[in-house]
Write an enzyme that holds these catalytic residues in place. Structure first.
Site, PDB file in Angstrom:
ATOM      1  N   ASP A 143       0.828  -1.210   0.000  1.00 37.86           N
ATOM      2  CA  ASP A 143       0.000   0.000   0.000  1.00 37.86           C
ATOM      3  C   ASP A 143       0.863   1.262   0.000  1.00 37.86           C
ATOM      4  OD1 ASP A 143      -2.410   1.368   0.014  1.00 37.86           O
ATOM      5  OD2 ASP A 143      -2.565   1.363   2.198  1.00 37.86           O
TER       6      ASP A 143
ATOM      7  N   ASN B 242     -10.835  -2.825  -6.101  1.00 43.82           N
ATOM      8  CA  ASN B 242     -10.055  -1.828  -6.858  1.00 43.82           C
ATOM      9  C   ASN B 242     -10.711  -1.429  -8.183  1.00 43.82           C
ATOM     10  OD1 ASN B 242      -6.787  -3.033  -5.739  1.00 43.82           O
ATOM     11  ND2 ASN B 242      -8.026  -1.358  -4.949  1.00 43.82           N
TER      12      ASN B 242
HETATM   13  C1  FPP Z   1      -2.141   0.124  -3.177  1.00 45.57           C
HETATM   14  O1  FPP Z   1      -1.650   1.456  -3.165  1.00 45.57           O
HETATM   15  C2  FPP Z   1      -1.591  -0.584  -4.322  1.00 45.57           C
HETATM   16  C3  FPP Z   1      -2.339  -1.130  -5.322  1.00 45.57           C
HETATM   17  C4  FPP Z   1      -3.799  -1.045  -5.360  1.00 45.57           C
HETATM   18  C5  FPP Z   1      -1.704  -1.807  -6.446  1.00 45.57           C
HETATM   19  C6  FPP Z   1      -0.400  -2.484  -6.184  1.00 45.57           C
HETATM   20  C7  FPP Z   1       0.347  -2.554  -7.453  1.00 45.57           C
HETATM   21  C8  FPP Z   1       1.673  -2.582  -7.578  1.00 45.57           C
HETATM   22  C9  FPP Z   1       2.612  -2.684  -6.464  1.00 45.57           C
HETATM   23  C10 FPP Z   1       2.294  -2.508  -8.931  1.00 45.57           C
HETATM   24  C11 FPP Z   1       2.540  -3.844  -9.542  1.00 45.57           C
HETATM   25  C12 FPP Z   1       1.290  -4.313 -10.094  1.00 45.57           C
HETATM   26  C13 FPP Z   1       1.083  -5.463 -10.730  1.00 45.57           C
HETATM   27  C14 FPP Z   1      -0.274  -5.649 -11.204  1.00 45.57           C
HETATM   28  C15 FPP Z   1       2.112  -6.508 -11.002  1.00 45.57           C
HETATM   29  P1  FPP Z   1      -2.675   2.648  -3.247  1.00 45.57           P
HETATM   30  O2  FPP Z   1      -2.804   3.044  -4.665  1.00 45.57           O
HETATM   31  O3  FPP Z   1      -3.978   2.270  -2.615  1.00 45.57           O
HETATM   32  O4  FPP Z   1      -1.946   3.738  -2.420  1.00 45.57           O
HETATM   33  P2  FPP Z   1      -2.610   4.905  -1.548  1.00 45.57           P
HETATM   34  O5  FPP Z   1      -3.220   4.244  -0.340  1.00 45.57           O
HETATM   35  O6  FPP Z   1      -1.460   5.756  -1.201  1.00 45.57           O
HETATM   36  O7  FPP Z   1      -3.614   5.588  -2.419  1.00 45.57           O
END
Ligand code: FPP
Length: 249
Positions: A27, A75
């Site tokens: 995250d 998501n």
């Molecule tokens: C959460 O951070 C992360 C995700 C929803 C996606 C995770 C994806 C990756 C690490 C990239 C690699 C991906 C694949 C498909 C191989 P967030 O966007 O919710 O962060 P925030 O809480 O700061 O908004």
């Protein structure tokens, strides 16, 4: 929250007590980007590099199962563009890394639903799974279009269908029966669950499997997660007393 330590070194870890299964909630990609005045999608791209680093570091430690939460069933609520970027990152990840992972003996397993996933993404996932199916150095579970409630409901549906066909009876259904129909069937439960980005929640991740996992949270955003953070998590894990509801010896 994670214990803070000045500097962690690999030698500080007990090689006899490496967690067999580590699960991670990656995250903070969005916040990492926002703090730098960048689009959220760049945070995901940078997050993919952290993912690649973590796969390497886990293998080097001798972890046998690594489960990464790449896209949840919730998501889909995100803007179309962001969803598109995450789908493309999965394709890119397979295109760029699968041969190397295969050579290193990594078995890629998709945990999650194929429903709503575009054909080209599904094909990539299936390709990665079939190419690596006989590998045994480490299992890399990609939780993609994954939701734990969906997983448990699906297991219940399969078991109910078997009961309707007379293949099982209600009184014969045990915890082992349920486990058999989860995406993680046959795998050990996670010993250690890591969450980056500081939030103290589970977000519909592995609800059944983490019953006795040790939880480790860092405020660091996922794109900044380094091998030393993984080592720190393992170090702290090794100091915990796991009782599984029982008492210390
Ligand atoms: C959460 O951070 C992360 C995700 C929803 C996606 C995770 C994806 C990756 C690490 C990239 C690699 C991906 C694949 C498909 C191989 P967030 O966007 O919710 O962060 P925030 O809480 O700061 O908004």
């Amino acid at each position: 929250m994670a214990a803070s330590q000045d500097k962690i070194a690999l030698e500080m870890l007990d090689s006899e007590k490496i967690p067999k299964h580590i699960a991670i909630i990656m995250d903070g990609n969005g916040r990492w980007a926002k703090e730098k005045g960048l689009p959220r999608t760049l945070g995901h791209r940078q997050g993919m590099e952290a993912l690649e680093r973590t796969v390497e570091a886990s293998m080097d430690l001798g972890v046998k199962y690594l489960t990464l939460y790449a896209f949840s069933t919730e998501n889909w609520k995100r803007p179309k563009e962001e969803v598109g970027v995450l789908m493309n990152l999965l394709i890119e990840f397979v295109d760029k890394k699968i041969n190397e992972l295969n050579k290193k003996g990594v078995k890629v397993v998709h945990i999650g639903s194929k429903e709503n996933v575009a054909g080209k993404v599904e094909k990539k996932i299936c390709y990665a799974e079939s190419l690596t199916q006989n590998n045994d150095k480490m299992v890399l579970n990609l939780a993609f279009n994954y939701g734990s409630r969906q997983e448990i409901a699906r297991a219940a549906q399969i078991i109910a269908a078997k009961a309707a066909l007379g293949e099982t009876k209600a009184e014969e259904i045990t915890e082992e029966t349920v486990e058999k129909y989860l995406y993680t069937a046959g795998m050990p439960d996670p010993d250690l669950l890591i969450r980056t980005g500081g939030e103290m929640r589970i977000s519909n991740y592995l609800l059944w499997q983490i019953a006795y996992s040790e939880f480790w949270v860092t405020k660091k955003y996922w794109p900044d997660f380094a091998k030393e953070d993984l080592w720190q998590a393992v170090y702290d894990y090794q100091k915990r007393s796991r009782r599984f509801g029982g008492l210390d010896e």
